[in-house]
Design a protein around this motif. Structure first.
Motif, short mmCIF file in Angstrom:
data_model
loop_
_atom_site.label_atom_id
_atom_site.label_comp_id
_atom_site.label_asym_id
_atom_site.label_seq_id
_atom_site.Cartn_x
_atom_site.Cartn_y
_atom_site.Cartn_z
N HIS A 32 0.84 -1.19 0.00
CA HIS A 32 0.00 0.00 0.00
C HIS A 32 0.88 1.24 0.00
O HIS A 32 2.11 1.14 -0.06
N ALA A 33 0.28 2.39 0.08
CA ALA A 33 0.99 3.67 -0.10
C ALA A 33 2.02 3.98 0.98
O ALA A 33 2.82 4.89 0.82
N LEU A 54 3.91 -2.11 -7.73
CA LEU A 54 3.44 -0.92 -8.46
C LEU A 54 1.93 -0.73 -8.28
O LEU A 54 1.46 0.40 -8.13
N ASN A 57 1.04 1.18 -5.15
CA ASN A 57 1.51 2.57 -5.02
C ASN A 57 2.53 2.78 -3.91
O ASN A 57 2.49 3.80 -3.22
N PRO A 59 5.81 3.97 -2.16
CA PRO A 59 6.69 5.11 -2.47
C PRO A 59 8.11 4.68 -2.82
O PRO A 59 8.87 5.46 -3.39
N HIS A 82 3.21 0.26 -17.90
CA HIS A 82 3.62 1.15 -16.81
C HIS A 82 4.42 2.29 -17.43
O HIS A 82 5.43 2.08 -18.09
N ALA A 86 4.55 6.15 -13.52
CA ALA A 86 4.27 4.99 -12.66
C ALA A 86 5.56 4.37 -12.15
O ALA A 86 5.59 3.83 -11.05
N ASN A 89 8.80 5.59 -8.64
CA ASN A 89 9.24 5.10 -7.35
C ASN A 89 10.02 3.79 -7.42
O ASN A 89 10.26 3.15 -6.41
#
Length: 146
Positions: A32-33, A54, A57, A59, A82, A86, A89
């Protein structure tokens, strides 16, 4: 900390580590983020785990690989749609160039890069970092793949 181990999990991991094994398609990999992902699959499904990271998401998505292998994985990701944004990161190969060769030194270079991303550092030597008048720093420790 979660380790998604394709093979046998390492017995040397601390008790606080959650081990997910037998997940050959990485479907149980929870990203997750606020996840920081390091992919160290020894080329067995690294492209699949990178795609999963990916989708979450994260970082920071670091791939432990040679320049050549990292290029192949990035090409695969681009072919799968991608874009440069995208892949912003994705750090491949992972880590800062500390000249390290031992597993400990390589891990230190990757953790240093993660801290740089998490804290908005430049990932440059402190002697070369200029502080902006606002107190901020120029370019954060991010790579962009176009």
């Amino acid at each position: 900390v979660t380790v998604n181990a394709v093979g046998e999990p390492t017995a040397n991991l601390p008790q606080q580590v959650r081990i997910v094994s037998g997940d050959l398609d990485f479907s149980r990999m929870d990203v997750h983020a606020d996840s920081y992902v390091v992919v160290a699959t020894l080329h067995k499904g690294d492209h699949l785990s990178m795609e999963r990271a990916l989708a979450g998401n994260a970082p920071y998505i670091g791939l432990i690989a040679s320049q050549r292998r990292a290029g192949l994985v990035l090409d695969y990701l681009r072919q799968r749609g991608h874009t440069g944004e995208a892949l912003r990161n994705v750090f491949a190969p992972a880590g800062l160039d500390l000249g390290g060769i031992t597993p400990f030194e390589i891990a230190l270079s990757i953790l240093s890069e993660i801290v740089g991303v998490a804290r908005g550092g430049t990932c440059r030597p402190m002697s070369q970092v200029e502080t902006l008048p606002s107190g901020g720093k120029p370019d954060a420790c991010l790579q962009r793949f176009e």
